[in-house]
Design a protein around this motif. Structure first.
Motif, PDB file in Angstrom:
ATOM      1  N   ILE A   1       0.834  -1.205   0.000  1.00  0.00           N
ATOM      2  CA  ILE A   1       0.000   0.000   0.000  1.00  0.00           C
ATOM      3  C   ILE A   1       0.870   1.258   0.000  1.00  0.00           C
ATOM      4  O   ILE A   1       0.552   2.244  -0.658  1.00  0.00           O
ATOM      5  N   GLU A   2       2.003   1.235   0.710  1.00  0.00           N
ATOM      6  CA  GLU A   2       2.914   2.384   0.712  1.00  0.00           C
ATOM      7  C   GLU A   2       3.587   2.557  -0.650  1.00  0.00           C
ATOM      8  O   GLU A   2       3.798   3.680  -1.100  1.00  0.00           O
ATOM      9  N   ALA A   3       3.924   1.450  -1.285  1.00  0.00           N
ATOM     10  CA  ALA A   3       4.594   1.512  -2.586  1.00  0.00           C
ATOM     11  C   ALA A   3       3.665   2.076  -3.657  1.00  0.00           C
ATOM     12  O   ALA A   3       4.107   2.747  -4.580  1.00  0.00           O
ATOM     13  N   ASP A   4       2.348   1.789  -3.543  1.00  0.00           N
ATOM     14  CA  ASP A   4       1.343   2.337  -4.457  1.00  0.00           C
ATOM     15  C   ASP A   4       1.720   2.077  -5.923  1.00  0.00           C
ATOM     16  O   ASP A   4       1.600   2.960  -6.784  1.00  0.00           O
ATOM     17  N   LEU A   5       2.189   0.862  -6.172  1.00  0.00           N
ATOM     18  CA  LEU A   5       2.712   0.478  -7.481  1.00  0.00           C
ATOM     19  C   LEU A   5       1.718   0.710  -8.621  1.00  0.00           C
ATOM     20  O   LEU A   5       2.069   1.281  -9.646  1.00  0.00           O
TER      21      LEU A   5
ATOM     22  N   ALA B   1       1.471 -11.483  -7.796  1.00  0.00           N
ATOM     23  CA  ALA B   1       2.087 -12.461  -6.889  1.00  0.00           C
ATOM     24  C   ALA B   1       3.534 -12.069  -6.643  1.00  0.00           C
ATOM     25  O   ALA B   1       4.119 -11.304  -7.411  1.00  0.00           O
ATOM     26  N   PHE B   2       4.079 -12.587  -5.551  1.00  0.00           N
ATOM     27  CA  PHE B   2       5.525 -12.488  -5.357  1.00  0.00           C
ATOM     28  C   PHE B   2       6.010 -13.760  -4.691  1.00  0.00           C
ATOM     29  O   PHE B   2       5.277 -14.423  -3.968  1.00  0.00           O
ATOM     30  N   THR B   3       7.245 -14.109  -5.004  1.00  0.00           N
ATOM     31  CA  THR B   3       7.850 -15.320  -4.463  1.00  0.00           C
ATOM     32  C   THR B   3       9.030 -14.920  -3.595  1.00  0.00           C
ATOM     33  O   THR B   3       9.855 -14.097  -3.987  1.00  0.00           O
ATOM     34  N   ARG B   4       9.067 -15.520  -2.432  1.00  0.00           N
ATOM     35  CA  ARG B   4      10.168 -15.318  -1.486  1.00  0.00           C
ATOM     36  C   ARG B   4      10.649 -16.707  -1.074  1.00  0.00           C
ATOM     37  O   ARG B   4       9.931 -17.435  -0.411  1.00  0.00           O
TER      38      ARG B   4
ATOM     39  N   HIS C   1      -2.102 -12.963  -5.086  1.00  0.00           N
ATOM     40  CA  HIS C   1      -3.001 -11.896  -4.638  1.00  0.00           C
ATOM     41  C   HIS C   1      -2.544 -11.385  -3.279  1.00  0.00           C
ATOM     42  O   HIS C   1      -3.244 -11.492  -2.287  1.00  0.00           O
ATOM     43  N   PRO C   2      -1.332 -10.826  -3.202  1.00  0.00           N
ATOM     44  CA  PRO C   2      -0.788 -10.381  -1.923  1.00  0.00           C
ATOM     45  C   PRO C   2      -1.644  -9.306  -1.272  1.00  0.00           C
ATOM     46  O   PRO C   2      -2.354  -8.554  -1.936  1.00  0.00           O
ATOM     47  N   SER C   3      -1.562  -9.260   0.034  1.00  0.00           N
ATOM     48  CA  SER C   3      -2.287  -8.276   0.837  1.00  0.00           C
ATOM     49  C   SER C   3      -1.606  -6.913   0.713  1.00  0.00           C
ATOM     50  O   SER C   3      -0.383  -6.835   0.594  1.00  0.00           O
ATOM     51  N   PRO C   4      -2.368  -5.834   0.790  1.00  0.00           N
ATOM     52  CA  PRO C   4      -1.765  -4.498   0.768  1.00  0.00           C
ATOM     53  C   PRO C   4      -0.766  -4.280   1.912  1.00  0.00           C
ATOM     54  O   PRO C   4       0.103  -3.427   1.827  1.00  0.00           O
ATOM     55  N   ASP C   5      -0.895  -5.066   2.978  1.00  0.00           N
ATOM     56  CA  ASP C   5       0.003  -4.932   4.124  1.00  0.00           C
ATOM     57  C   ASP C   5       1.292  -5.737   3.965  1.00  0.00           C
ATOM     58  O   ASP C   5       2.209  -5.589   4.780  1.00  0.00           O
TER      59      ASP C   5
END
Length: 64
Positions: free
Chosen positions: A7-11, A21-24, A31-35
């Motif tokens: 949410i801060e990045a506001d991509l 998605a993101f992979t770590r 569908h990552p959470s805004p947090d």
């Protein structure tokens, strides 16, 4: 952008690209959470046109 919540990045507003998605390591968040907070080394899956993706790459490379 690493170390910032989505949410801060506001991509999407800043680039038009959508993070789907993101992979770590061996874990993938679809569908990552805004947090969720991105970290250095995360692999992002983005959707957008060529210009939007280029803008996202630039934003991500510039860091927080």
């Amino acid at each position: 952008m690493a170390g910032r919540s989505l949410i801060e990045a506001d991509l999407r507003r800043r680039t038009g690209a959508t993070l789907v998605a993101f992979t770590r390591g061996s874990d993938t968040a679809v569908h990552p959470s805004p947090d969720d907070v991105l970290r250095a080394g995360d692999v992002l899956t983005l959707v957008g046109d060529e210009g939007q993706l280029a803008a996202a790459r630039t934003l991500i490379a510039s860091g927080p």
